[in-house]
Design an enzyme around this catalytic site. Structure first.
Site, PDB file in Angstrom:
ATOM      1  N   HIS A   6      98.657  70.293  30.089  1.00 61.04           N
ATOM      2  CA  HIS A   6      99.262  69.027  30.552  1.00 61.04           C
ATOM      3  C   HIS A   6      98.657  68.526  31.852  1.00 61.04           C
ATOM      4  O   HIS A   6      98.751  67.345  32.161  1.00 61.04           O
ATOM      5  CB  HIS A   6     100.760  69.224  30.822  1.00 61.04           C
ATOM      6  N   GLU A  37     105.764  65.142  30.655  1.00 66.34           N
ATOM      7  CA  GLU A  37     106.495  64.854  29.410  1.00 66.34           C
ATOM      8  C   GLU A  37     107.516  63.728  29.603  1.00 66.34           C
ATOM      9  O   GLU A  37     107.854  63.030  28.668  1.00 66.34           O
ATOM     10  CB  GLU A  37     107.201  66.117  28.906  1.00 66.34           C
ATOM     11  N   ASP A  79      99.383  73.861  19.774  1.00 70.62           N
ATOM     12  CA  ASP A  79      99.936  73.856  21.120  1.00 70.62           C
ATOM     13  C   ASP A  79     101.457  73.872  21.024  1.00 70.62           C
ATOM     14  O   ASP A  79     102.026  73.488  19.995  1.00 70.62           O
ATOM     15  CB  ASP A  79      99.485  72.622  21.912  1.00 70.62           C
ATOM     16  N   SER A  80     102.091  74.266  22.108  1.00 68.61           N
ATOM     17  CA  SER A  80     103.552  74.251  22.148  1.00 68.61           C
ATOM     18  C   SER A  80     104.092  72.831  21.958  1.00 68.61           C
ATOM     19  O   SER A  80     105.238  72.670  21.553  1.00 68.61           O
ATOM     20  CB  SER A  80     104.032  74.814  23.491  1.00 68.61           C
ATOM     21  N   CYS A 104      96.599  76.203  23.996  1.00 70.87           N
ATOM     22  CA  CYS A 104      97.756  76.328  24.887  1.00 70.87           C
ATOM     23  C   CYS A 104      97.524  77.594  25.704  1.00 70.87           C
ATOM     24  O   CYS A 104      97.327  78.678  25.129  1.00 70.87           O
ATOM     25  CB  CYS A 104      99.026  76.466  24.042  1.00 70.87           C
ATOM     26  N   CYS A 164      96.437  74.627  32.425  1.00 70.96           N
ATOM     27  CA  CYS A 164      97.561  74.223  31.580  1.00 70.96           C
ATOM     28  C   CYS A 164      97.163  72.884  30.981  1.00 70.96           C
ATOM     29  O   CYS A 164      96.624  72.011  31.682  1.00 70.96           O
ATOM     30  CB  CYS A 164      98.837  74.080  32.404  1.00 70.96           C
TER      31      CYS A 164
HETATM   32  N1  DGL Z   1     100.542  73.879  26.702  1.00 69.95           N
HETATM   33  C1  DGL Z   1     101.105  74.752  27.709  1.00 69.95           C
HETATM   34  C2  DGL Z   1      99.980  75.449  28.463  1.00 69.95           C
HETATM   35  O1  DGL Z   1      98.807  75.099  28.382  1.00 69.95           O
HETATM   36  C3  DGL Z   1     101.985  74.005  28.660  1.00 69.95           C
HETATM   37  C4  DGL Z   1     103.258  73.499  28.048  1.00 69.95           C
HETATM   38  C5  DGL Z   1     104.322  74.541  27.845  1.00 69.95           C
HETATM   39  O2  DGL Z   1     104.810  75.117  28.832  1.00 69.95           O
HETATM   40  O3  DGL Z   1     104.679  74.745  26.705  1.00 69.95           O
HETATM   41  O4  DGL Z   1     100.245  76.392  29.156  1.00 69.95           O
END
Ligand code: DGL
Length: 269
Positions: free
Chosen positions: A190, A154, A6-7, A69, A188
């Site tokens: 988060h 976050e 993931d990012s 992600c 997403c």
């Molecule tokens: N993990 C990213 C997603 O599911 C969200 C966080 C980001 O923007 O890096 O889209």
């Protein structure tokens, strides 16, 4: 090991469900925390960052990597599969989380109207619109980008009045576009952390769908259908965490995502 990328921290919400569904397997999680969020970055940048991360997970011995992600799945998955895997890593696999979700999402709706919350990158790729139209051609899909939601999570603002304010604004904006929406997907990683605020803002008859358990079920199914891959995965029930930021940053931040008392390793991507 099964690599989970993931990012940043968001993929931990997917990892949690993967571990529940596949408790015997070993996982290697990589969060590109030093460069997160990806949500509003360009296609080229997301592709480059994601590919570097996938290479790192391959180098650490993962034959299978899940892009946990949505932004990376929307922007980088297809190019990695078509331009990199077949030439450099023909025996490795990279799977995303959009396809498994879109195979199922239409089954939840009675009105045939679905709403999707995602990052700006995911929405502008229209990956959800395109994929859902393959599996559920009559479904009306309305997408809404929520650029405030990832930073709110976050920064530890989930559960506050401020978060409730911004979430309600986005929920109202989505429903104003299509009042017949009866199913809302959190596309997403988060957003599950804002569940309370989202539920409070949605009318009670609207169903909220989370990706984690869908992705976990589909991964289980994938491994059943691919014994040649399944047999290459180690089984010890162990999870290891890598981050492109400092180990301390990751260990502290993971706490917000319900992951406690872990030790992470810092890597250069
Ligand atoms: N993990 C990213 C997603 O599911 C969200 C966080 C980001 O923007 O890096 O889209």
């Amino acid at each position: 090991m099964i690599g989970v990328f993931d990012s940043g921290f968001g993929g931990l919400t997917i990892l949690r469900d993967l571990k529940k569904a596949l408790p015997d397997y070993d996982f290697l999680y990589l969060g590109d925390n030093a460069r997160a969020p990806y949500g509003s970055r360009s296609f080229e940048t997301i592709y480059r960052y994601t590919l570097e991360s996938v290479r790192t997970l391959f180098a650490r011995g993962c034959p299978l990597v899940i892009l946990a992600c949505n932004t990376a799945s929307a922007r980088a998955l297809r190019s990695i599969q078509q331009q990199v895997l077949s030439f450099e890593f023909p025996d490795r696999r990279v799977l995303g989380i959009i396809r498994p979700t879109t195979e199922e999402i239409g089954k939840f709706s009675k009105t045939g109207h679905i709403g999707i919350f995602a990052t700006a990158g995911t929405v502008s790729s229209n990956s959800y619109g395109i994929e859902i139209s393959h599996f559920f051609p009559d479904m009306k899909v309305t997408q809404h980008a929520c650029p405030m939601w990832v930073p709110l999570v976050e920064c530890g603002e989930a559960g506050t009045e401020g978060a409730a304010f911004f979430v309600k604004k986005d929920v109202d904006a989505l429903l104003a576009q299509d009042p017949e929406i009866d199913t809302v997907l959190l596309a997403c990683t988060h957003y599950p952390l804002l569940e309370r605020e989202i539920r409070a803002a949605l009318p009670p008859q609207v169903r909220l769908v989370f990706q984690g358990d869908i992705v976990a079920g589909k991964t289980l199914d994938y491994l059943r259908r691919h014994p040649e891959m399944e047999s290459r995965l180690t089984k010890g029930g162990k999870t290891t965490y890598l981050t492109s930021d400092t180990a301390e940053f990751f260990e502290k931040g993971a706490f917000l995502f319900g992951i406690d008392r872990i030790s992470a390793e810092s890597v250069v991507l």
